[in-house]
Design a protein around this motif. Structure first.
Motif, PDB file in Angstrom:
ATOM      1  N   ILE A   1     -13.507  29.229  88.833  1.00 13.37           N
ATOM      2  CA  ILE A   1     -14.271  28.653  87.541  1.00 13.37           C
ATOM      3  C   ILE A   1     -13.733  29.571  86.312  1.00 13.37           C
ATOM      4  O   ILE A   1     -14.407  30.015  85.760  1.00 13.37           O
ATOM      5  CB  ILE A   1     -15.594  28.768  87.726  1.00 13.37           C
ATOM      6  CG1 ILE A   1     -16.251  30.039  88.124  1.00 13.37           C
ATOM      7  CG2 ILE A   1     -16.268  27.450  88.565  1.00 13.37           C
ATOM      8  CD1 ILE A   1     -17.768  30.141  88.386  1.00 13.37           C
ATOM      9  N   TYR A   2     -12.245  29.405  86.135  1.00 11.55           N
ATOM     10  CA  TYR A   2     -11.686  30.092  84.960  1.00 11.55           C
ATOM     11  C   TYR A   2     -11.667  29.172  83.630  1.00 11.55           C
ATOM     12  O   TYR A   2     -10.980  29.889  82.854  1.00 11.55           O
ATOM     13  CB  TYR A   2     -10.304  30.408  85.647  1.00 11.55           C
ATOM     14  CG  TYR A   2     -10.567  31.364  86.721  1.00 11.55           C
ATOM     15  CD1 TYR A   2     -11.166  32.395  86.823  1.00 11.55           C
ATOM     16  CD2 TYR A   2      -9.491  31.204  87.804  1.00 11.55           C
ATOM     17  CE1 TYR A   2     -11.197  33.321  87.843  1.00 11.55           C
ATOM     18  CE2 TYR A   2      -9.543  32.065  88.697  1.00 11.55           C
ATOM     19  CZ  TYR A   2     -10.459  33.082  88.802  1.00 11.55           C
ATOM     20  OH  TYR A   2     -10.529  33.876  90.073  1.00 11.55           O
ATOM     21  N   ASP A   3     -11.778  27.974  83.774  1.00  7.72           N
ATOM     22  CA  ASP A   3     -11.898  27.117  82.506  1.00  7.72           C
ATOM     23  C   ASP A   3     -13.153  26.295  82.510  1.00  7.72           C
ATOM     24  O   ASP A   3     -13.794  26.063  83.524  1.00  7.72           O
ATOM     25  CB  ASP A   3     -10.351  26.071  82.510  1.00  7.72           C
ATOM     26  CG  ASP A   3     -10.427  25.487  83.769  1.00  7.72           C
ATOM     27  OD1 ASP A   3     -11.137  24.534  84.267  1.00  7.72           O
ATOM     28  OD2 ASP A   3      -9.243  25.510  84.629  1.00  7.72           O
ATOM     29  N   ALA A   4     -13.423  25.464  81.263  1.00 10.43           N
ATOM     30  CA  ALA A   4     -14.389  24.635  81.205  1.00 10.43           C
ATOM     31  C   ALA A   4     -14.561  23.847  82.194  1.00 10.43           C
ATOM     32  O   ALA A   4     -15.740  23.389  82.701  1.00 10.43           O
ATOM     33  CB  ALA A   4     -14.285  24.060  79.899  1.00 10.43           C
ATOM     34  N   ARG A   5     -13.486  22.894  82.560  1.00 14.04           N
ATOM     35  CA  ARG A   5     -13.465  21.817  83.508  1.00 14.04           C
ATOM     36  C   ARG A   5     -14.042  22.343  84.958  1.00 14.04           C
ATOM     37  O   ARG A   5     -14.877  21.515  85.554  1.00 14.04           O
ATOM     38  CB  ARG A   5     -12.200  20.986  83.556  1.00 14.04           C
ATOM     39  CG  ARG A   5     -12.127  19.962  84.588  1.00 14.04           C
ATOM     40  CD  ARG A   5     -10.709  19.512  84.635  1.00 14.04           C
ATOM     41  NE  ARG A   5     -10.323  18.613  83.477  1.00 14.04           N
ATOM     42  CZ  ARG A   5      -9.338  18.239  83.205  1.00 14.04           C
ATOM     43  NH1 ARG A   5      -8.063  18.546  84.026  1.00 14.04           N
ATOM     44  NH2 ARG A   5      -9.174  17.679  82.330  1.00 14.04           N
ATOM     45  N   SER A   6     -13.225  23.398  85.414  1.00 10.69           N
ATOM     46  CA  SER A   6     -13.723  23.897  86.693  1.00 10.69           C
ATOM     47  C   SER A   6     -15.271  24.268  86.894  1.00 10.69           C
ATOM     48  O   SER A   6     -15.878  24.087  87.889  1.00 10.69           O
ATOM     49  CB  SER A   6     -12.874  24.981  87.086  1.00 10.69           C
ATOM     50  OG  SER A   6     -11.393  24.403  87.208  1.00 10.69           O
TER      51      SER A   6
END
Length: 302
Positions: A38-43
């Motif tokens: 979960i390193y970006d907003a989408r993930s």
């Protein structure tokens, strides 16, 4: 009623099971795929969405929850802990998690010795050596490896088809594969490919393997070759663990195995002389039962 939640979070789908104090299944369901990466907003949104779907379906509060999470690795992840606690309202001592591979290994072998290869959206092998140390092979993500996985099959097919187009030969000798894959992509243009591959996530890419399998069943030789190559790559993971950690049953699990019988046949052929298994495991149920055991252990310790 005391409830225990088990959840197996994979790239293509997330499965959950709820059991009671007697270990009986109370409810189960499927949520969208997600990842612990979960390193970006989408993930992050996908991860939260999968758990929120389960939360909204629960008939009441859970006493303990156990998660197997793809991409979680084998160390602590404070951000994962923060999200689970926030969504389910559970303190850290009331839930635990591991890689989905660790959960699958326990569900497949129930304490006996063995090597496990998981082939779904991604691919990875896991076992333990003679000293009890965990050994993980492959599983480095779609940009590096994941050979034999759903994403690997899909990207190999896309690469082959667009190379044929670049060479000006249309899709000669791969017409059936072109039909199924381009239909799934939403077109045969560069823009259609780009929007599908780069505008989605690895679970979405992995689902294109179904189109490759459809072409193989219809007799497309390129598709059939890709599936045989996937079986070879998965067997290779098993062979590595046999070489490094010694003789033991090699179990293969995951959605890729259901794409076409040729994948299992190739694995069995490549590992002839070794014990090969294709167990049907219910990782989410196993997680729920682990949650029950951990809650009971907490009570015993107090």
């Amino acid at each position: 009623m005391t409830l225990y939640l088990g959840m197996d979070i994979g790239g293509t789908a997330s499965r959950w099971v709820l059991v009671d104090a007697e270990g009986r299944t109370v409810d189960r369901g499927i949520a969208e795929g997600a990842s612990g990466l979960i390193y970006d907003a989408r993930s992050l949104a996908r991860f939260r969405g999968a758990i929120e779907t389960v939360r909204d379906a629960l008939p009441g509060a859970v006493a303990f929850a156990e998660f197997g999470i793809t991409g979680a690795g084998f160390s602590r992840h404070p951000r994962i802990e923060e999200q689970v606690s926030d969504i389910l309202g559970l303190p850290l001592e009331r839930f635990s998690y591991s890689s989905d591979m660790g959960l699958a290994w326990r569900a497949a072998f129930h304490g006996r010795r063995g090597h496990l290869v998981s082939a779904g959206t991604g691919s990875v092998g896991m076992t333990y050596d003679d000293s009890g140390e965990r050994v993980v092979v492959g599983g480095r993500g779609i940009l590096v490896d994941d050979a034999g996985s759903g994403v690997w099959i899909a990207l190999r097919a896309i690469r082959h088809l667009f190379r044929l187009k670049d060479e000006g030969n249309g899709t000669r000798d791969a017409e059936i594969l072109a039909s199924t894959v381009f239909t799934a992509l939403g077109g045969s243009t560069h823009d259609a490919m780009r929007d599908y591959v780069y505008g989605g996530d690895r679970g979405r890419i992995g689902r294109l393997a179904v189109a490759v399998a459809e072409a193989a069943r219809e007799g497309d030789p390129t598709a059939q070759g890709l599936l045989r190559e996937a079986g070879q790559e998965l067997a290779h993971l098993g062979r590595i663990m046999l070489t490094r950690c010694g003789e033991a049953p090699v179990a293969f699990v995951g959605g890729v195995l259901a794409l076409d019988p040729s994948i299992r046949e190739q694995i069995t052929s490549d590992l002839a002389g070794h014990e090969v298994e294709f167990p049907r495991i219910d990782a989410a149920l196993h997680a729920a039962l682990i949650a029950k055991e951990k809650d009971e252990a907490l009570h015993d310790s107090h």
